[in-house]
Design a protein around this motif. Sequence first.
Motif, PDB file in Angstrom:
ATOM      1  N   VAL A 104      -3.083   3.228   0.921  1.00  0.00           N
ATOM      2  CA  VAL A 104      -3.688   1.892   1.330  1.00  0.00           C
ATOM      3  C   VAL A 104      -3.813   0.863  -0.036  1.00  0.00           C
ATOM      4  O   VAL A 104      -3.507  -0.295   0.230  1.00  0.00           O
ATOM      5  N   LEU A 105      -4.295   1.621  -1.072  1.00  0.00           N
ATOM      6  CA  LEU A 105      -4.308   0.824  -2.146  1.00  0.00           C
ATOM      7  C   LEU A 105      -2.913   0.030  -2.609  1.00  0.00           C
ATOM      8  O   LEU A 105      -2.776  -1.024  -2.878  1.00  0.00           O
ATOM      9  N   HIS A 106      -2.026   0.888  -2.346  1.00  0.00           N
ATOM     10  CA  HIS A 106      -0.549   0.078  -2.585  1.00  0.00           C
ATOM     11  C   HIS A 106      -0.211  -1.076  -1.737  1.00  0.00           C
ATOM     12  O   HIS A 106       0.149  -2.181  -2.194  1.00  0.00           O
ATOM     13  N   ASP A 162     -12.607   7.339  -4.607  1.00  0.00           N
ATOM     14  CA  ASP A 162     -12.531   7.275  -3.081  1.00  0.00           C
ATOM     15  C   ASP A 162     -12.883   5.974  -2.814  1.00  0.00           C
ATOM     16  O   ASP A 162     -13.350   5.219  -3.228  1.00  0.00           O
ATOM     17  N   ILE A 163     -12.028   5.790  -1.310  1.00  0.00           N
ATOM     18  CA  ILE A 163     -12.334   4.474  -0.819  1.00  0.00           C
ATOM     19  C   ILE A 163     -13.084   4.508   0.432  1.00  0.00           C
ATOM     20  O   ILE A 163     -12.760   5.310   1.126  1.00  0.00           O
ATOM     21  N   GLU A 164     -13.490   3.145   0.874  1.00  0.00           N
ATOM     22  CA  GLU A 164     -14.088   3.118   2.093  1.00  0.00           C
ATOM     23  C   GLU A 164     -13.542   1.697   2.697  1.00  0.00           C
ATOM     24  O   GLU A 164     -13.058   0.685   2.137  1.00  0.00           O
ATOM     25  N   THR A 165     -12.975   1.854   3.929  1.00  0.00           N
ATOM     26  CA  THR A 165     -12.161   0.580   4.569  1.00  0.00           C
ATOM     27  C   THR A 165     -12.709  -0.009   5.727  1.00  0.00           C
ATOM     28  O   THR A 165     -13.491   0.832   6.382  1.00  0.00           O
ATOM     29  N   VAL A 166     -12.196  -0.983   6.243  1.00  0.00           N
ATOM     30  CA  VAL A 166     -12.797  -1.719   7.563  1.00  0.00           C
ATOM     31  C   VAL A 166     -11.444  -2.279   8.147  1.00  0.00           C
ATOM     32  O   VAL A 166     -10.498  -2.495   7.262  1.00  0.00           O
ATOM     33  N   PRO A 167     -11.319  -2.493   9.248  1.00  0.00           N
ATOM     34  CA  PRO A 167     -10.235  -3.224   9.896  1.00  0.00           C
ATOM     35  C   PRO A 167      -9.956  -4.441   9.058  1.00  0.00           C
ATOM     36  O   PRO A 167     -10.816  -5.333   8.928  1.00  0.00           O
ATOM     37  N   HIS A 182      -1.584   0.123   6.379  1.00  0.00           N
ATOM     38  CA  HIS A 182      -1.786  -1.125   5.714  1.00  0.00           C
ATOM     39  C   HIS A 182      -2.657  -2.253   6.660  1.00  0.00           C
ATOM     40  O   HIS A 182      -2.883  -3.270   6.179  1.00  0.00           O
ATOM     41  N   LEU A 183      -3.283  -1.751   7.547  1.00  0.00           N
ATOM     42  CA  LEU A 183      -4.325  -2.768   8.327  1.00  0.00           C
ATOM     43  C   LEU A 183      -5.695  -2.052   8.017  1.00  0.00           C
ATOM     44  O   LEU A 183      -6.664  -2.409   8.698  1.00  0.00           O
ATOM     45  N   HIS A 184      -5.926  -1.214   6.961  1.00  0.00           N
ATOM     46  CA  HIS A 184      -7.100  -0.878   6.317  1.00  0.00           C
ATOM     47  C   HIS A 184      -7.625  -1.837   5.231  1.00  0.00           C
ATOM     48  O   HIS A 184      -6.851  -1.903   4.319  1.00  0.00           O
ATOM     49  N   ARG A 185      -8.582  -2.701   5.348  1.00  0.00           N
ATOM     50  CA  ARG A 185      -9.088  -3.649   4.224  1.00  0.00           C
ATOM     51  C   ARG A 185      -9.951  -2.726   3.468  1.00  0.00           C
ATOM     52  O   ARG A 185     -10.877  -2.071   4.150  1.00  0.00           O
ATOM     53  N   VAL A 186      -9.829  -2.745   2.138  1.00  0.00           N
ATOM     54  CA  VAL A 186     -10.591  -1.772   1.293  1.00  0.00           C
ATOM     55  C   VAL A 186     -12.061  -2.647   1.001  1.00  0.00           C
ATOM     56  O   VAL A 186     -12.108  -3.750   0.883  1.00  0.00           O
TER      57      VAL A 186
END
Length: 257
Positions: free
Chosen positions: A111-113, A7-12, A52-56
């Motif tokens: 997102v990872l791609h 699982d991933i967590e992201t921020v803008p 594409h605007l989610h930073r991991v």
Amino acid sequence: MNLFAFDIETVPDVTGGRRLYGLEGLDDDQAAEAMLALRRQASGGSDFLRLHLHRVAVISVAARIGERFTVFSLGDDGDDEGELLQRFFDGLERYVPRLVSWNGSGFDLPVLHYRAMIHGVSAPKYWDTGDGDREFRFNNYLNRFHDRHTDLMDVLAGYQSRANAPLDEIASLCGLPGKLGMSGDQVRARIAAGDFAAVRDYCETDVLNTYLLWLRFEQMRGHLDREGHAAECERVRNALAEAGRPHLDAFLQAWQG
């Protein structure tokens, strides 16, 4: 086969937002708020950013490697996103695991791609469809109907988006702890407040729920009998107890309760 429930967590991605929307001169929090406002305007109300605007920020994994079960996270406050992504894909190169997710096809993997492409990450095994390994021709990470990556939500919904269900609710209905302590919409605020550890802990409880639902799925489809399922659950319990980490202890207590 080794297995990674992830699982991933992201921020803008405020750096990307400045580049795309001309937000120079704004600090990170102001840029993020501007991006969310622009998204609400474009979507008619939702501020959920385009993928594409989610930073991991964090990738958590519940891993069965050989006979060993463990839970770990990649990512810490201040880590370079490209290095974080490379470490994850390097793990796939090394262990070639089955990947298990909840909505991984709809969120985590796209997102990872995008983020891996932005940072120039190398992931040949992940993208192999049979040119490098003939076994991947008939079972690879990319085909929706192969099982080298299994999106449990997608499979259980019969590939019908109207039948999708939240991880927390299905986990709770199955007697698992579900979410403990926080929710995904709090990730950005907790990181901004310097509580990065809470985000890692939260992500790890999500992958534990996902892994335990995978075991239920394996029993449901006859790959584990009742005794085998109980033995795999006991393996997880023992690993959590031995880890001696407060959030895993809390998960274990909620699960046993």
